[in-house]
Design an enzyme around this catalytic site. Structure first.
Site, short mmCIF file in Angstrom:
data_model
loop_
_atom_site.label_atom_id
_atom_site.label_comp_id
_atom_site.label_asym_id
_atom_site.label_seq_id
_atom_site.Cartn_x
_atom_site.Cartn_y
_atom_site.Cartn_z
NE ARG A 38 -3.97 13.64 39.22
CZ ARG A 38 -4.98 14.29 39.79
NH1 ARG A 38 -5.07 15.60 39.69
NH2 ARG A 38 -5.89 13.62 40.47
CE LYS A 87 -5.17 5.66 47.63
NZ LYS A 87 -6.11 6.75 47.25
N1 BES Z 1 -6.15 5.35 42.85
C1 BES Z 1 -6.72 6.54 43.36
C2 BES Z 1 -8.15 6.78 42.89
C3 BES Z 1 -9.16 5.79 43.36
C4 BES Z 1 -9.97 6.07 44.42
C5 BES Z 1 -9.36 4.61 42.68
C6 BES Z 1 -10.93 5.19 44.83
C7 BES Z 1 -10.31 3.71 43.10
C8 BES Z 1 -11.11 4.01 44.17
C9 BES Z 1 -5.88 7.73 42.93
O1 BES Z 1 -4.54 7.50 42.76
C10 BES Z 1 -6.03 8.76 44.00
O2 BES Z 1 -5.61 8.49 45.08
N2 BES Z 1 -6.62 9.89 43.68
C11 BES Z 1 -6.81 10.93 44.62
C12 BES Z 1 -6.50 12.23 43.95
C13 BES Z 1 -6.45 13.39 44.88
C14 BES Z 1 -5.25 13.25 45.80
C15 BES Z 1 -6.36 14.64 44.07
C16 BES Z 1 -8.24 10.87 45.10
O3 BES Z 1 -9.13 10.57 44.30
O4 BES Z 1 -8.48 11.07 46.27
MN MN Z 2 -3.47 7.64 44.57
#
Ligand code: BES
Ligand code: MN
Ligand code: ZN
Length: 509
Positions: free
Chosen positions: A364, A290
């Site tokens: 997931r 990230k």
């Molecule tokens: N934990 C994150 C989702 C999230 C984002 C929670 C912002 C709280 C605040 C999750 O694991 C994630 O990173 N999801 C990705 C999925 C994508 C790679 C398909 C996302 O939402 O960017």
């Molecule tokens: Mn994630």
């Protein structure tokens, strides 16, 4: 906080601070009769004392508006705090706003008191003001006050303990006393369970590792009489949880698989409700790392698992007549030379194969195995909660969490529960066409589905593992952390979903 429900005249009760809720029933700017605004008809002198303020137009009883009166005439209390709960839904009716407005107003009163060093709160139960029974109103006030008592500044060395020492709710002697008491006690349990979840969510990633989460879960379960097992890598390998194991690989911190059981004395059906939670104690994104900006917030990526722990804590104390089990999948998502990578193919416990496209779509993966395991443990109905996608925030903003359901009857029960919890969940679709987006060329599924409908394709992925078992999925990514404080609740972890999950469980009891 000591909590107590008393049946006594509010005006005659000695108190440091007495809270009275008032409703804005003005029509065209003209204040309504005092009795309508303040129907706690105790005595004419009380009316005279407050009436002038209410008719003056200086205090309009708008939602969460406050007015403090020192040494109020004809009250035994040292101070009276008026808190508005807003406009009656229908100016012609005598009923006012509902439990959502009352919960916020109760929270506003509590935070008003705390910030002024007043730590003993006495509240007059409003009667005809809100569209709720006395039991519901009592429950709601307890929930609102206890949630408002939470502060996230646990690691500040100059932290002053401003928590409330007591909440005394005053009901009229004429009302249903046992019912109101039951509602009040339920509200206390729910508020405290929500705060239990919030305290976990608030912990930084270096403190709350999966192992520590497992220890805290175990301690809580021992305290409330739940059986609880906490497993780690060896058990995941034995169960062939290849999806969950994939996520754990990059971290030196071992995972925790937390399994808690609630067994009622007299279950009235064969139903077993399975609560499954995502508990990533820190989500760096892994190899698909990230951006640095805002990454610190990813300590709250265990909020779904914390919600399930808060819910089962409340269930243990409320003792509904239905079996419940909780499966919480906890890991840290880290990049390292051992970490899983884009392109890897994982075999989930169910036997389904998954092509990893993005290691940041880890939630997931852990839930895939958690859902399958909950079924294997006997769950007849499933509910999961997860901070699963940023996309749900894009779709719904911060005023609704996302919800998905594979079964109408199960959804109807969840929706009924929302009327009491007052939380907002908006149902999103699960049409089979969305499944196309997560088809893989090399495996059964891909773990991402592209830019469009990201919250939905994540839910479609989970649906593969819920299978035919009636299932609800809650994506709380947008609501689990409050960036700004409100008058009735601090900023930080919200504890969203705890009370709605309990309300759903209660529908089966
Ligand atoms: N934990 C994150 C989702 C999230 C984002 C929670 C912002 C709280 C605040 C999750 O694991 C994630 O990173 N999801 C990705 C999925 C994508 C790679 C398909 C996302 O939402 O960017
Ligand atoms: Mn994630
Ligand atoms: Zn995550």
């Amino acid at each position: 906080m000591k909590t107590e429900l008393k049946f006594a005249l509010a005006s005659a009760t000695a108190a440091e601070l007495l809270v009275i809720f008032t409703v804005d029933q003005s029509v065209d700017g003209t204040p309504a009769d005092i009795p309508a605004v303040f129907p706690l008809t105790e005595s004419q002198t009380v009316h005279d004392s407050i009436g002038e303020i209410l008719t003056s137009g200086e205090f309009r009883s708008t939602a969460n508006e406050t007015l403090l009166i020192h040494q109020p005439k004809s009250f035994a209390a040292k101070r009276v705090l008026l808190v508005g709960i807003g406009k009656a839904a229908d100016p012609a009716s005598t009923t006012g706003p509902g439990v959502v407005a009352l919960r916020k107003a109760a929270g506003t009163a509590a935070r008003y008191a705390k910030s002024r060093g007043l730590r003993a709160l006495t509240i007059a139960l409003p009667q005809t003001l809100v569209e709720a029974t006395d039991a519901e109103a009592a429950r709601t006030i307890a929930e609102g006050v206890i949630a408002a008592d939470f502060d996230p500044d646990t690691y500040r060395s100059d932290r002053k303990d401003q928590s409330l020492t007591s909440l005394t709710l005053l009901g009229s002697e004429r009302i249903d006393q046992p019912g109101t008491l039951a509602g009040f006690e339920e509200g206390v349990i729910l508020g405290e369970s929500q705060n239990f979840a919030r305290a976990l969510i608030n912990e930084p990633g270096n403190v709350l590792t999966p192992t520590v989460l497992g220890e805290r879960a175990k301690a809580m379960c021992d305290e409330v009489g739940l059986t609880c097992e906490v497993y780690s890598t060896a058990k995941l390998e034995e169960l062939k949880m290849g999806a969950f194991l994939g996520v754990t690989r990059g971290s030196a911190e071992p995972p925790a698989l937390i399994v808690a059981h609630y067994e009622p004395a007299n279950p009235t059906s064969e139903v077993v409700l399975g609560l499954v939670g995502k508990a990533i104690t820190f989500d760096t994104g892994g190899i698909s790392i990230k951006p640095a900006d805002g990454m610190e917030k990813m300590k709250y990526d265990m909020a779904g698992g914390a919600a399930m722990l808060g819910a089962i804590r409340a269930i243990a104390l409320l003792k509904p007549n239905v079996r419940v089990l909780a499966v919480i999948c906890s890991a840290e998502n880290m990049p390292s030379s051992r970490a899983y990578k884009p392109g890897d193919v994982l075999t989930a416990m169910s036997g389904k194969t998954i092509e990893v496209i993005n290691t940041d779509a880890e939630g997931r993966l852990v839930l895939a195995d958690g859902l399958h395991y909950a079924k294997q443990l006997g769950a007849t109905h499933l509910i999961d909660a997860a901070t699963l996608t940023g996309a749900v925030g894009v779709a719904l903003g911060v005023h609704n969490a996302g919800a998905f359901a594979s079964d109408e009857a199960t959804w109807a029960k969840f929706e009924d529960g929302l009327k009491l919890s007052g939380e907002r969940f908006w149902r999103l679709p699960l049409h089979s066409e969305y499944r196309e987006q997560i088809k893989s060329h090399i495996a059964d599924l891909m773990n991402t589905g592209g830019r469009y409908g990201g919250a939905i394709t994540a839910a479609m992925f989970l649906k593969e593992f819920a299978g035919d078992t009636p299932w609800i999925h809650l994506d709380i990514a947008g609501l689990a952390w409050l960036d700004d404080a409100k008058g009735w609740i601090s900023k930080g972890p919200s504890g969203v979903a705890v009370r709605s999950i309990v309300a759903w469980v209660q529908q089966y009891a």
